[in-house]
Scaffold this motif. Structure first.
Motif, short mmCIF file in Angstrom:
data_model
loop_
_atom_site.label_atom_id
_atom_site.label_comp_id
_atom_site.label_asym_id
_atom_site.label_seq_id
_atom_site.Cartn_x
_atom_site.Cartn_y
_atom_site.Cartn_z
N LYS A 1 0.84 -1.19 0.00
CA LYS A 1 0.00 0.00 0.00
C LYS A 1 0.88 1.25 0.00
O LYS A 1 1.70 1.44 0.89
CB LYS A 1 -0.91 0.01 1.23
N LEU A 2 0.69 2.11 -1.01
CA LEU A 2 1.51 3.32 -1.14
C LEU A 2 0.75 4.59 -0.81
O LEU A 2 1.30 5.69 -0.95
CB LEU A 2 2.07 3.42 -2.57
N GLY A 3 -0.50 4.48 -0.39
CA GLY A 3 -1.26 5.67 -0.02
C GLY A 3 -1.65 6.50 -1.23
O GLY A 3 -1.95 5.99 -2.30
N ARG A 4 -1.60 7.82 -1.07
CA ARG A 4 -2.00 8.75 -2.13
C ARG A 4 -0.80 9.03 -3.04
O ARG A 4 0.30 9.35 -2.58
CB ARG A 4 -2.49 10.06 -1.51
N LEU B 1 1.92 9.38 2.58
CA LEU B 1 1.52 8.39 3.57
C LEU B 1 1.41 9.07 4.93
O LEU B 1 2.02 10.13 5.15
CB LEU B 1 2.56 7.27 3.64
N PRO B 2 0.70 8.47 5.88
CA PRO B 2 0.65 9.07 7.22
C PRO B 2 2.03 9.17 7.86
O PRO B 2 2.31 10.11 8.61
CB PRO B 2 -0.25 8.09 8.00
N GLU B 3 2.92 8.22 7.55
CA GLU B 3 4.23 8.19 8.19
C GLU B 3 5.34 8.86 7.39
O GLU B 3 6.45 9.06 7.90
CB GLU B 3 4.63 6.75 8.51
N ALA B 4 5.08 9.23 6.13
CA ALA B 4 6.13 9.86 5.32
C ALA B 4 5.53 10.48 4.06
O ALA B 4 4.45 10.07 3.60
CB ALA B 4 7.20 8.85 4.93
N VAL B 5 6.26 11.47 3.51
CA VAL B 5 5.86 12.10 2.25
C VAL B 5 7.08 12.16 1.34
O VAL B 5 8.13 12.69 1.71
CB VAL B 5 5.32 13.53 2.48
N LEU B 6 6.94 11.58 0.14
CA LEU B 6 7.99 11.64 -0.87
C LEU B 6 7.55 12.60 -1.96
O LEU B 6 6.46 12.48 -2.51
CB LEU B 6 8.23 10.26 -1.48
N ILE C 1 10.15 12.12 6.77
CA ILE C 1 9.71 10.96 7.53
C ILE C 1 9.15 11.40 8.88
O ILE C 1 9.83 12.05 9.67
CB ILE C 1 10.88 9.98 7.75
N ALA C 2 7.88 11.03 9.13
CA ALA C 2 7.25 11.33 10.41
C ALA C 2 7.37 10.17 11.38
O ALA C 2 7.41 10.36 12.60
CB ALA C 2 5.78 11.69 10.20
N ASP C 3 7.43 8.93 10.85
CA ASP C 3 7.56 7.74 11.70
C ASP C 3 8.26 6.66 10.88
O ASP C 3 7.62 5.93 10.11
CB ASP C 3 6.18 7.27 12.16
N SER C 4 9.57 6.56 11.02
CA SER C 4 10.34 5.61 10.21
C SER C 4 10.00 4.16 10.55
O SER C 4 10.05 3.28 9.69
CB SER C 4 11.84 5.85 10.39
N GLY C 5 9.65 3.90 11.81
CA GLY C 5 9.28 2.54 12.19
C GLY C 5 8.05 2.05 11.44
O GLY C 5 8.03 0.94 10.90
#
Length: 377
Positions: free
Chosen positions: A269-272, A302-307, A349-353
């Motif tokens: 799942k890659l989100g938006r 993604l909730p945990e990161a934005v590229l 990265i908001a949450d790398s884990g």
């Protein structure tokens, strides 16, 4: 003729009324093989009853009325096609029509007041194959290859414009499998419309759901794909397909404006995902021997990161202006051609884990934050 071989018995009648020919032809087509996409492919031994009729409409022959004819084709229980045309000018012009393919007994397609309505219900629909046949019959490929301003362009545009009148302006498609741009979609339901070279459709399939617009290339105008999808799932072969496309960089790659709310790639799942890209080599005239695929936007949210990323793919000393050089059959690459790929990216990265867990690498890091920025070339 290039899609049929053999011979078959037929009956025909020819008459003239008001200076216009009226033709009726019927045949079982037994003895003739058809090399066409399903459901019209057949062996020479099998029968497929065909009836073609072209007659003037009686009401149109009254004083003061525009001369009109009706062109009808029925192919067994596979297809029924009918057009009402204005034949008062030098070229017939379609006023309205209906196309029914693969329908149940008793199911019909009412013709609209204007335009052409289509209702298609098949196990498999290969739009790529039918598009190639249409291009072969109208000289569509020659239109793109001919130099701007040449007499060939004017002739081909006239032929293509006439052919467009026979294509659906509103359509409903149901198919177990739909092939488009080399991709196979399953359990497809499409409701769409066409205005000139612009096609619009709402699509639901096992792999995607959403709204799509496609502008066909015409003359010097490049193709464009606009999509707003709620979901999209791409299978394992996608990465190699993209690599092959960029390797050849054919002229038919459209400009892209795509947004997917829920993207899935190879089960991940890659989100938006947001993509904006243009093919600056889409014209058959390659400027200074340079072709460029420019990625103006590539965002994965993604909730945990934005590229976020931008970049381009460039071929220098690319082959110049021919259908083959544009990526068609028989294309050859110049021996001096060189390539350059550049991707500028930033990963917040908001949450790398949680990000690693999404890609199957859980419990390595907890609640890490950071930023990764750079260029790949």
């Amino acid at each position: 003729a290039q899609h049929a071989s053999g011979s078959t018995a037929y009956s025909a009648s020819l008459g003239f009324r008001r200076g216009v020919s009226e033709v009726t032809v019927s045949s079982s087509l037994q003895g003739m093989a058809l090399n066409l996409p399903a459901p019209l492919s057949k062996t020479a031994e099998s029968a497929l009853p065909l009836r073609f009729e072209n007659v003037l409409l009686r009401d149109a022959m009254k004083p003061g009325q525009t001369l009109q004819d009706q062109l009808s084709v029925s192919i067994g229980r596979v297809a029924a096609i009918s057009y009402v045309r204005d034949v008062s000018g030098t070229e017939p012009r379609v006023i309205r029509g209906s196309i029914g393919v693969g329908l149940e007994a008793g199911e019909t397609v009412p013709a609209p007041e204007a335009g052409v309505a289509a209702n298609i219900n098949l196990a498999r629909v290969d739009l790529d194959a039918w598009g190639k046949i249409l291009a072969d019959s109208t000289g569509g490929s020659a239109l793109q290859a001919a130099p701007s301003g040449s007499s060939d362009v004017a002739v081909n545009r006239s032929a293509a414009s006439s052919a467009l009148g026979y294509l659906p302006t509103v359509m409903a498609i149901r198919a177990k499998e739909l092939v488009v741009e080399g991709r196979r979609l399953n359990n497809v339901v499409v409701g769409g419309s066409r205005e000139g070279l612009n096609w619009r459709a709402n699509i639901d399939a096992s792999e995607l759901n959403g709204y799509v617009e496609f502008r066909q290339p015409g003359g010097v105008g490049a193709a464009r794909l606009y999509a707003r999808l709620s979901r999209l799932s791409l299978a394992h072969g996608t990465a190699s397909d993209v690599e092959a496309i960029l390797n050849e960089q054919p002229a038919s790659i459209p400009a892209l404006d795509i947004m997917v709310e829920d993207m899935e790639l190879r089960g991940k799942k890659l989100g938006r995902v947001e993509i904006e890209a243009v093919n600056r080599g889409a014209s058959t005239t390659v400027s200074n021997g340079v072709r460029e695929w420019r990625l103006n936007k590539f965002n994965v949210i993604l909730p945990e990161a934005v590229l976020t990323a931008t970049g381009n793919w460039v071929a220098v000393n690319a082959p110049v202006a021919s259908p083959a050089a544009a990526g068609g059959p028989g294309a050859t690459r110049a021996s001096t051609e060189s390539r350059r790929t550049v991707l500028n990216f930033r990963l917040d990265i908001a949450d790398s884990g949680e990000l690693l867990k999404r890609f199957g690498m859980g419990e390595l890091i907890r609640r890490g934050k950071g930023k990764l920025e750079g260029q790949v070339a």
